[in-house]
Design a protein around this motif. Structure first.
Motif, PDB file in Angstrom:
ATOM      1  N   VAL A 114      27.621  55.641  -5.673  1.00 42.58           N
ATOM      2  CA  VAL A 114      28.610  56.883  -4.828  1.00 42.58           C
ATOM      3  C   VAL A 114      28.417  57.398  -4.077  1.00 42.58           C
ATOM      4  O   VAL A 114      28.075  58.313  -3.761  1.00 42.58           O
ATOM      5  CB  VAL A 114      29.391  57.347  -6.306  1.00 42.58           C
ATOM      6  CG1 VAL A 114      30.927  58.124  -6.192  1.00 42.58           C
ATOM      7  CG2 VAL A 114      29.476  56.240  -7.825  1.00 42.58           C
ATOM      8  N   GLU A 115      29.576  57.502  -3.388  1.00 43.51           N
ATOM      9  CA  GLU A 115      29.557  58.368  -2.108  1.00 43.51           C
ATOM     10  C   GLU A 115      30.918  59.274  -2.022  1.00 43.51           C
ATOM     11  O   GLU A 115      32.316  58.099  -1.621  1.00 43.51           O
ATOM     12  CB  GLU A 115      29.201  57.714  -0.511  1.00 43.51           C
ATOM     13  CG  GLU A 115      28.216  56.914  -0.375  1.00 43.51           C
ATOM     14  CD  GLU A 115      27.973  55.374   0.711  1.00 43.51           C
ATOM     15  OE1 GLU A 115      28.980  56.341   1.573  1.00 43.51           O
ATOM     16  OE2 GLU A 115      27.602  54.320   0.447  1.00 43.51           O
ATOM     17  N   THR A 116      31.014  60.374  -1.523  1.00 42.84           N
ATOM     18  CA  THR A 116      31.912  60.999  -1.707  1.00 42.84           C
ATOM     19  C   THR A 116      32.052  60.740  -0.097  1.00 42.84           C
ATOM     20  O   THR A 116      31.619  61.412   1.410  1.00 42.84           O
ATOM     21  CB  THR A 116      31.519  62.380  -1.471  1.00 42.84           C
ATOM     22  OG1 THR A 116      31.541  62.269  -3.232  1.00 42.84           O
ATOM     23  CG2 THR A 116      32.765  63.468  -1.244  1.00 42.84           C
ATOM     24  N   ILE A 117      33.320  60.629   0.636  1.00 45.45           N
ATOM     25  CA  ILE A 117      33.675  59.895   2.099  1.00 45.45           C
ATOM     26  C   ILE A 117      35.137  61.505   2.845  1.00 45.45           C
ATOM     27  O   ILE A 117      34.299  61.815   4.151  1.00 45.45           O
ATOM     28  CB  ILE A 117      34.798  58.697   2.396  1.00 45.45           C
ATOM     29  CG1 ILE A 117      33.695  57.697   2.051  1.00 45.45           C
ATOM     30  CG2 ILE A 117      35.499  58.721   4.249  1.00 45.45           C
ATOM     31  CD1 ILE A 117      32.934  57.167   2.304  1.00 45.45           C
ATOM     32  N   THR A 118      35.732  61.989   2.085  1.00 47.89           N
ATOM     33  CA  THR A 118      36.189  63.165   2.180  1.00 47.89           C
ATOM     34  C   THR A 118      36.577  64.145   1.112  1.00 47.89           C
ATOM     35  O   THR A 118      36.262  62.680   0.063  1.00 47.89           O
ATOM     36  CB  THR A 118      37.939  62.832   3.236  1.00 47.89           C
ATOM     37  OG1 THR A 118      38.162  61.997   2.579  1.00 47.89           O
ATOM     38  CG2 THR A 118      37.078  62.169   4.318  1.00 47.89           C
TER      39      THR A 118
END
Ligand SMILES: Cc1cc2nc3c(=O)[nH]c(=O)nc-3n(C[C@H](O)[C@H](O)[C@H](O)COP(=O)(O)OP(=O)(O)OC[C@H]3O[C@@H](n4cnc5c(N)ncnc54)[C@H](O)[C@@H]3O)c2cc1C
Length: 368
Positions: A114-118
Motif C-alpha cells: 500500500v502506498e500513499t500517493i497524496t
C-alpha cells in the motif's frame, strides 16, 4: 472448441423459446433457423436449441471457457425468466466446463503493498494469476469484489451447475465497486489500483484505508471503452477519473496534442504525470468545498474554444454525476458529430452509494 449440452424439460417449450430468442437479439445475438433448430450466435459462441413437445435440447460450442459460460448463462437465465409462474426449470449442463467454477472473467487478488500517493489517494498493489485479459488500454476499469471487513475467509460468486451465477450468502457477500487499473504487468502478475479516500467512506474507500499485505479481493472485467486515437484530446476528470486519465496520458503517442483538466482539492493532491509534450495538464483546485459541489469542470468545458473547423477531438470526461450531466448536455451543442468522438461518464453521485447510483443509471438508460 469446447462443448456442452443440456435437456431442459418444460411444460410449453415453445412459449419459452420465442421470447428467449427475441430477447437475446436485443442483446446483440444473431438468431437464425437452421435444420429445424434455432441457432444463436453471441460473440464467438454458438448455441443450437431444438424443440420437442416437452423439452428444449440445447447444445453450446465456444472457443474458450468465457464464451461457454456467457452463452450458458444467457440461455439458462432467460429460460428461468420466461418459464411460466410456478414452473422451476431444472438445468444441468454436461460436457466441458461443468461443475461449480469461478466466472471466467473473475480473479482473486492478494494485496502486496500500500502506498500513499497524496493525502487522499492510496495506491494498492495486488498480485494475481492469469491477468492477460486485463492488460488492455481499450477497457480500463474492473469490478472489485470487496469482502466484508470482519470475514475470516472471503467467499466469491460462482457459476453453478445450471450455468447461473450463485452469490455468497448475504453476510459473506462482497460489495462491488468500480475501479480503474492504474498499472498492470500481466507477465509478472501484478496490478495497481488508485483509491480516493473520501468522507462518508463506503466499502471501496474503507477497504483502501485498512488494506494490508495478504488481504484478498475479487476482480472481474475489464470493462468500459478506453483510449481512442484522435487529432486532439480533451480530458476532464475529478480525482476518481484521475487514474484513468493518467493511464491514458501515459499511453498516448508522443506527438499527441490536447488538454487535461483535473479537479482535486488542492496542490497537495497534484501528481507527477507522464504526459506527451503537446498535452497541457491543468489542475483545478476546489479548496475546502465538498467534492462534486463546485462546477469547475463544467465551467472549464463551457469556456473551451471549439472551432467549427479544425482537428477531430476525443473528449473523455468522468466525474461526479452533476458534472457528468452538465458536460454531457453542453457537449451536444459543442461537439461536431461528423468529426469528434466522446466518452462522458458519471463515476459517482453525491450522497448516493454505488448500488443506488448504478441502479439509477440503468433506469435512466432504459428510459432513454
Ligand atoms: C468506471 C469507473 C471507474 C472508476 N475508477 C475509480 C478509481 O480508479 N479510483 C477511485 O477512487 N474511484 C473510481 N471510481 C469511482 C468509485 O467507484 C466511486 O467513488 C465509488 O462510489 C466508491 O465507493 P465507496 O464504497 O467508497 O463509496 P459508496 O459506498 O459508493 O458511497 C458512500 C458515500 O460516499 C460518497 N462518495 C463516493 N465516492 C466519493 C468520492 N470520490 N468523493 C466523495 N464522496 C464520495 C457517495 O456519494 C456516498 O455518499 C470509478 C467509477 C467508475 C464508474
Amino acid at each position: 472448441m469446447l462443448a456442452t449440452s443440456t435437456r431442459i424439460v418444460l411444460a410449453d417449450p415453445e412459449a419459452v423459446l420465442k421470447p428467449l430468442c427475441a430477447h437475446l437479439v436485443e442483446h446483440e445475438a444473431v438468431v437464425t433457423d437452421e435444420g429445424g433448430a434455432k441457432v444463436i450466435r453471441l460473440d464467438a459462441a454458438e448455441a443450437r436449441l431444438g424443440l420437442s413437445a416437452t423439452a428444449l435440447d440445447v447444445s453450446v460450442e465456444a472457443p474458450d471457457i468465457a464464451g461457454l459460460q456467457a452463452m450458458k448463462r444467457a440461455i439458462a437465465s432467460h429460460v428461468v425468466e420466461f418459464a411460466p409462474q410456478g414452473e422451476v426449470p431444472q438445468i444441468r449442463w454436461n460436457g466441458d466446463g461443468t461443475g461449480p467454477a469461478l466466472p471466467a472473467d473473475f480473479r482473486v487478488l492478494t494485496v502486496t503493498g500500500v502506498e500513499t500517493i497524496t493525502p487522499h489517494m492510496r495506491r494498492i498493489r495486488l498480485r494475481g494469476e492469469n491477468l492477460a485479459r486485463f492488460d488492455q488500454i481499450e477497457a480500463l476499469h474492473v469490478r472489485l469484489f470487496i469482502p466484508p471487513a470482519d470475514l475470516a475467509e472471503p467467499a466469491w460468486p460462482m457459476v453453478g451447475e445450471d450455468g447461473l451465477l450463485v452469490l455468497p450468502p448475504p453476510e459473506a457477500r462482497p460489495s462491488i465497486r468500480k475501479y480503474t487499473i492504474r498499472e498492470i504487468d500481466a507477465a509478472a502478475g501484478t496490478i495497481a489500483l488508485d483509491f480516493v479516500l473520501h468522507d462518508d467512506a463506503g466499502p471501496g474507500s474503507a477497504f483502501a484505508a485498512r488494506a494490508k499485505a495478504g488481504d484478498r479481493v475479487g476482480m472481474a472485467g475489464p470493462g468500459g471503452r478506453g483510449l481512442k486515437l484522435a487529432e486532439r484530446y480533451v480530458f476532464l476528470a475529478d480525482e476518481t477519473g484521475l487514474p484513468a486519465v493518467a493511464r491514458m496520458l501515459e499511453n498516448l503517442p508522443a506527438e499527441a496534442v490536447g488538454q487535461a483538466f483535473i479537479e482535486i482539492a488542492d496542490t497537495g493532491e497534484e501528481q507527477d504525470l507522464r504526459v506527451p509534450a503537446g498535452i497541457a495538464v491543468t489542475w483545478l483546485h476546489r479548496g475546502d468545498a465538498a467534492p462534486g459541489s463546485r462546477p469547475l469542470l463544467q465551467d472549464t468545458f463551457a469556456a473551451l474554444d471549439w472551432p467549427a473547423e479544425g482537428p477531430g477531438v476525443y473528449l473523455w470526461a468522468a466525474a461526479e454525476h452533476g458534472a457528468f450531466r452538465d458536460i454531457r448536455a453542453a457537449a451536444k451543442s459543442k461537439l461536431r458529430p461528423e468529426r469528434d468522438q466522446h466518452l462522458i461518464v458519471s463515476y459517482w453521485r453525491q450522497g448516493v452509494a454505488e448500488e443506488q447510483h448504478t441502479a439509477t443509471k440503468r433506469a435512466e438508460a432504459s428510459r432513454a
